[in-house]
Design an enzyme around this catalytic site. Structure first.
Site, PDB file in Angstrom:
ATOM      1  N   ASN A  57       7.823   1.348  -1.109  1.00 59.68           N
ATOM      2  CA  ASN A  57       7.771   0.959   0.300  1.00 59.68           C
ATOM      3  C   ASN A  57       9.197   1.017   0.826  1.00 59.68           C
ATOM      4  O   ASN A  57      10.008   0.146   0.516  1.00 59.68           O
ATOM      5  CB  ASN A  57       7.197  -0.466   0.411  1.00 59.68           C
ATOM      6  CG  ASN A  57       7.245  -0.984   1.839  1.00 59.68           C
ATOM      7  OD1 ASN A  57       7.549  -0.230   2.774  1.00 59.68           O
ATOM      8  ND2 ASN A  57       6.949  -2.263   2.011  1.00 59.68           N
ATOM      9  N   LYS A  83      10.220   0.642   3.742  1.00 63.63           N
ATOM     10  CA  LYS A  83      10.439  -0.261   4.888  1.00 63.63           C
ATOM     11  C   LYS A  83      11.174   0.492   6.002  1.00 63.63           C
ATOM     12  O   LYS A  83      10.934   1.668   6.206  1.00 63.63           O
ATOM     13  CB  LYS A  83      11.167  -1.527   4.418  1.00 63.63           C
ATOM     14  CG  LYS A  83      10.442  -2.195   3.242  1.00 63.63           C
ATOM     15  CD  LYS A  83      10.956  -3.539   2.876  1.00 63.63           C
ATOM     16  CE  LYS A  83      10.136  -4.101   1.706  1.00 63.63           C
ATOM     17  NZ  LYS A  83      10.492  -5.466   1.329  1.00 63.63           N
ATOM     18  N   HIS A 140       1.564  -6.584   4.978  1.00 54.21           N
ATOM     19  CA  HIS A 140       2.801  -6.950   4.286  1.00 54.21           C
ATOM     20  C   HIS A 140       3.355  -8.232   4.906  1.00 54.21           C
ATOM     21  O   HIS A 140       3.246  -8.443   6.110  1.00 54.21           O
ATOM     22  CB  HIS A 140       3.820  -5.802   4.421  1.00 54.21           C
ATOM     23  CG  HIS A 140       4.985  -5.978   3.503  1.00 54.21           C
ATOM     24  ND1 HIS A 140       5.999  -6.854   3.776  1.00 54.21           N
ATOM     25  CD2 HIS A 140       5.281  -5.413   2.306  1.00 54.21           C
ATOM     26  CE1 HIS A 140       6.882  -6.823   2.782  1.00 54.21           C
ATOM     27  NE2 HIS A 140       6.472  -5.948   1.877  1.00 54.21           N
ATOM     28  N   GLU A 170       6.207  -9.057   5.681  1.00 52.16           N
ATOM     29  CA  GLU A 170       7.176  -8.837   6.767  1.00 52.16           C
ATOM     30  C   GLU A 170       6.459  -8.566   8.084  1.00 52.16           C
ATOM     31  O   GLU A 170       6.945  -8.951   9.152  1.00 52.16           O
ATOM     32  CB  GLU A 170       8.126  -7.693   6.374  1.00 52.16           C
ATOM     33  CG  GLU A 170       9.115  -8.162   5.305  1.00 52.16           C
ATOM     34  CD  GLU A 170       9.640  -7.073   4.390  1.00 52.16           C
ATOM     35  OE1 GLU A 170       9.463  -5.880   4.683  1.00 52.16           O
ATOM     36  OE2 GLU A 170      10.233  -7.441   3.350  1.00 52.16           O
ATOM     37  N   GLU A 197       2.463  -9.939  -3.630  1.00 51.34           N
ATOM     38  CA  GLU A 197       3.896  -9.999  -3.343  1.00 51.34           C
ATOM     39  C   GLU A 197       4.282 -11.423  -2.957  1.00 51.34           C
ATOM     40  O   GLU A 197       4.137 -11.805  -1.789  1.00 51.34           O
ATOM     41  CB  GLU A 197       4.245  -9.059  -2.180  1.00 51.34           C
ATOM     42  CG  GLU A 197       3.958  -7.600  -2.457  1.00 51.34           C
ATOM     43  CD  GLU A 197       4.893  -6.694  -1.665  1.00 51.34           C
ATOM     44  OE1 GLU A 197       5.355  -5.710  -2.244  1.00 51.34           O
ATOM     45  OE2 GLU A 197       5.185  -6.993  -0.487  1.00 51.34           O
ATOM     46  N   GLY A 233      13.017  -9.053  -2.033  1.00 54.50           N
ATOM     47  CA  GLY A 233      14.411  -8.824  -1.649  1.00 54.50           C
ATOM     48  C   GLY A 233      15.379  -9.896  -2.126  1.00 54.50           C
ATOM     49  O   GLY A 233      16.525  -9.943  -1.685  1.00 54.50           O
ATOM     50  N   SER A 236      11.086  -7.758  -5.861  1.00 55.59           N
ATOM     51  CA  SER A 236      12.224  -7.605  -6.775  1.00 55.59           C
ATOM     52  C   SER A 236      11.845  -6.952  -8.104  1.00 55.59           C
ATOM     53  O   SER A 236      12.408  -7.292  -9.142  1.00 55.59           O
ATOM     54  CB  SER A 236      12.920  -8.954  -7.012  1.00 55.59           C
ATOM     55  OG  SER A 236      13.443  -9.457  -5.797  1.00 55.59           O
TER      56      SER A 236
HETATM   57  P1  13P Z   1      11.765  -5.636  -2.920  1.00 57.93           P
HETATM   58  O1  13P Z   1      11.390  -4.747  -4.072  1.00 57.93           O
HETATM   59  O2  13P Z   1      12.965  -5.167  -2.168  1.00 57.93           O
HETATM   60  O3  13P Z   1      11.839  -7.082  -3.333  1.00 57.93           O
HETATM   61  O4  13P Z   1      10.551  -5.523  -1.865  1.00 57.93           O
HETATM   62  C1  13P Z   1       9.253  -5.684  -2.304  1.00 57.93           C
HETATM   63  C2  13P Z   1       8.340  -5.363  -1.185  1.00 57.93           C
HETATM   64  O5  13P Z   1       8.271  -6.072  -0.202  1.00 57.93           O
HETATM   65  C3  13P Z   1       7.536  -4.130  -1.306  1.00 57.93           C
HETATM   66  O6  13P Z   1       6.561  -4.065  -0.325  1.00 57.93           O
END
Ligand code: 13P
Length: 250
Positions: free
Chosen positions: A10, A12, A95, A97, A165, A171, A211
């Site tokens: 992803n 983002k 997601h 976010e 997640e 992150g 992560s």
């Molecule tokens: P990270 O791998 O940067 O923690 O992000 C995970 C994520 O949100 C994938 O959708």
């Protein structure tokens, strides 16, 4: 039953034409003969260009969101049919976010997933608890409620992938232990049994995200109910992403 692992990147809101296509090229090159399925989900601006780069490779293309309607007066939105048109097979939905930045609710996620299914897309539906919810001991009930609200009736093990997640792991460099993550995955599988039945739950792929890195991927991916990863930061470096791909074995 053995489920073929899926490693999904992803990206983002990262990537311009030059570096995004270079990254896709490197993944396509290094991901030949991978022991798993590979999916990359660039920002919508790069879908067409990345699709061209991936032509002839087995790597699949996904988007990071879609609207629930086919077309119409929804400025800035993208329909599932548009994603199919540009060559996507998957779309990430719900997601954390998007839930946080855009106030997306479980029922909107379910509507989007249902529309994605109708268009022929595989929906990667994300669930996960916040740190406060985890500290309060509410992880399993939060996940159950998100599944009940976000997974539409149309879901099957073929058209749906669940991504667990934990919000506090995204992150941050922090993760649950592999065993803790696996417990939540097993809970997700058991919770969806009523919906999907024996064969459906046995075939359902449940990804871990938050992560996941080259250093912890093998441990997480060795768990019986962890069927792959949804990778954020580490998907932006071909070397790291491919090292996670190499750690995924059926
Ligand atoms: P990270 O791998 O940067 O923690 O992000 C995970 C994520 O949100 C994938 O959708």
């Amino acid at each position: 039953m053995s489920r073929r692992p899926l490693i999904a990147g992803n990206w983002k809101m990262n990537g311009l034409l030059s570096d995004g296509t270079a990254l896709a090229q490197a993944v396509a090159q290094g991901g030949k003969d991978a022991p798993c399925d590979i999916l990359i989900c660039p920002p919508v601006t790069l879908l067409g260009a990345v699709k061209s780069v991936l032509s002839g490779s087995a790597i699949q293309l996904g988007a990071q969101d879609c609207h629930w309607q086919e077309k119409g007066a929804h400025t800035g939105d993208i329909s599932p049919q548009m994603l199919v048109d540009v060559g996507c097979s998957h779309v990430i939905l719900g997601h954390s976010e998007r839930r946080a930045d855009h106030g997306e609710t479980d029922s909107q996620v379910a509507q989007k997933a249902s529309a994605a299914h109708q268009a022929g897309l595989i929906a990667v539906i994300c669930v996960g608890e916040t740190e406060a919810q985890r500290d309060a001991g509410d992880t399993m009930s939060v996940i159950s409620a998100q599944l009940d609200g976000s997974v539409p009736q149309s879901a099957t093990s073929e058209n749906t992938v669940i991504a667990y997640e934990p919000v506090w792991a995204i992150g941050t460099g922090r993760t649950p232990t592999a065993q803790e993550a696996n417990q939540v995955h097993a809970h997700i599988r058991a919770h969806l049994h009523g919906r999907l039945g024996d064969a459906g739950t046995a075939a359902l792929r449940i990804l871990y995200g938050g992560s996941m890195k080259p250093g912890n991927a093998a441990d997480l991916l060795a768990q019986p109910d962890i069927d792959g990863g949804l990778i954020g930061g580490a998907a932006l470096k071909a070397e790291d992403f491919l090292s996670i791909v190499a750690a995924a074995k059926a």
